[in-house]
Design a protein around this motif. Structure first.
Motif, PDB file in Angstrom:
ATOM      1  N   ASP A 151       0.869  -1.183   0.000  1.00 23.42           N
ATOM      2  CA  ASP A 151       0.000   0.000   0.000  1.00 23.42           C
ATOM      3  C   ASP A 151       0.910   1.238   0.000  1.00 23.42           C
ATOM      4  N   GLY A 156      -0.479   2.849   4.507  1.00 20.55           N
ATOM      5  CA  GLY A 156       0.310   1.612   4.509  1.00 20.55           C
ATOM      6  C   GLY A 156       1.773   1.816   4.861  1.00 20.55           C
ATOM      7  N   THR A 160       4.968  -0.689   4.308  1.00 19.15           N
ATOM      8  CA  THR A 160       5.567  -0.534   2.981  1.00 19.15           C
ATOM      9  C   THR A 160       7.034  -0.130   3.024  1.00 19.15           C
ATOM     10  N   GLY A 239      -8.697  -0.777   0.972  1.00 23.29           N
ATOM     11  CA  GLY A 239      -7.313  -1.175   1.274  1.00 23.29           C
ATOM     12  C   GLY A 239      -7.209  -2.436   2.101  1.00 23.29           C
ATOM     13  N   PHE A 242      -4.119  -5.426   1.399  1.00 23.06           N
ATOM     14  CA  PHE A 242      -2.694  -5.186   1.653  1.00 23.06           C
ATOM     15  C   PHE A 242      -2.256  -5.878   2.941  1.00 23.06           C
TER      16      PHE A 242
END
Ligand code: ACO
Length: 355
Positions: A151, A156, A160, A239, A242
């Motif tokens: 993400d 995120g 990430t 989302g 993710f």
């Protein structure tokens, strides 16, 4: 019984370097925050539409096969560890077999879904097959193409910024050399906290576990038909496809389990931390590795860290780090090498090897 050894090793990281500052184009983060919390300075991302988890695995595998001095046709079993496979199914093991051009069907291909500890689990499986004499050349690959499934919004960012792409591979063979080889492998799991570090969609759970665990979450199932349970627009828009992680929870368990499983391996072999010549921990977070180093009382030259350059490459991180240490001459014949990993599941493990 025979013993197994790592007879060949190789790693591949994609060319594309992504610095912490590069990530600030997508999300609210900073080089300072990332370096302070994780030690990561940059990571590699594979080339979109050209590279995949299996193509990177192929490059690492070819190096390991050449390093072992064998031909690809000598491989009799493939083990592929990844959490970011090319396809939901079939797994990357058969894709690698095809890419290597191995057409003999006597070869077996096994996929391992153990996330950060996938390589250690795979090495243990390879060790059992080789020790019992069933196989002579087991190809074990850990490869990840995280960049495709993260993400990149601020939401995120805690996950990430940590992950990177890359691959590592080894060839495991029997050895008759006195004292050489894999001394032991230790594997553990505790599914109690499976959702603390997970990517749960797309999946066939249909909200079952959330209900059992009394987690209040809307997956958009209200009018869903069967086909919309695996994946639906609500999941994409919110989302929910993710990876998610409760960072501090993971951190606390990791710093406990890494030393535990290393001590278990050493204790079983009648050895102590001072006997370790090189510890190659799963590159989860530099702070975790430093904590483990301190607990083990190891000097800087006895722990291999390269998360600064590659981020956390999950199942690929140990073989990438080990390949680098071997290439730089930091691991030599006769050295006591300890591999250790902890990750999603939770699963964790270690491998103790006389190189
Ligand atoms: N950039 C800037 N700020 C961020 C970022 C980011 N990338 N990510 C989170 N933040 C913010 C949070 O939103 C939060 O803000 P708030 O206080 O306003 O709410 C603040 O930073 C602190 O967030 P925490 O999640 O509490 O930060 P923490 O100090 O725990 O660090 C981290 C997060 C690095 C993930 C840490 O928990 C950690 O190292 N956990 C271990 C987990 C790990 O290493 N996982 C790797 C994968 S698993 C494995 O391989 C074992």
């Amino acid at each position: 019984m025979l013993k197994s050894k790592i007879a060949g090793i190789g790693a591949y990281v994609p060319e594309g370097v992504v610095t912490n500052n590069d990530l600030t184009r997508f999300m609210d983060t900073s080089d300072e925050w990332i370096q302070e919390r994780t030690g990561i300075q940059e990571r590699r991302y594979g080339k979109k539409f050209e590279e995949t988890t299996s193509t990177m695995g192929l490059k690492a595998a070819e190096k390991a096969i050449a390093n072992a001095g064998i031909d690809k046709e000598d491989i009799d079993f493939i083990i592929f560890a990844t959490l970011s496979p090319d396809y939901y199914f079939p797994g990357c093991g058969v894709l690698l077999q095809r890419a290597l051009g191995i057409t003999k069907t006597e070869v077996g291909a096994l996929d391992i879904r153990n996330q950060c500890s996938g390589f250690v689990y795979g090495l243990s499986v390879a060790d059992q097959f080789v020790k019992t004499g069933m196989y002579k050349n087991v190809l074990l690959v850990g490869s990840e193409m995280h960049s495709m499934g993260l993400d990149f919004s601020t939401e995120g960012r805690n996950v990430t910024v940590i992950f990177g792409d890359g691959a590592g591979a080894v060839v495991v063979q029997p050895t008759e050399k006195e004292g050489q080889g894999i001394i032991n492998t230790k594997l553990h799991s505790d599914g109690t906290y499976a959702e603390k570090l997970a990517m749960i969609n797309p999946g066939s759970h249909g909200g079952y576990h959330a209900e059992k665990l009394e987690i209040d979450v809307d997956y958009g199932y209200s009018d869903a038909e069967f086909g919309e349970i695996f994946v639906n627009e609500h999941m994409v828009e919110n989302g929910q496809m993710f990876p998610n992680m409760e960072g501090q929870f993971v951190f606390k368990l990791a710093v406990q389990k890494f030393p535990e499983v290393i001590m278990e391996a050493l204790g079983d072999a009648g050895l102590s931390p001072q006997d370790i010549d090189m510890l190659v921990p799963h590159q989860a977070n530099l702070r975790i590795s430093k904590f483990v180093q301190k607990r083990m009382g190891l000097s800087d030259d006895k722990v291999w860290n390269n998360i600064q350059k590659y981020g956390n490459t999950t199942a690929a991180s140990i073989p990438i780090a080990l390949a680098e240490a071997v290439e730089k001459g930091a691991v030599k014949e006769g050295d006591l090498v300890c591999l250790a990993a902890f990750g999603s599941g939770f699963t964790w493990g270690s491998a103790l090897i006389r190189w």
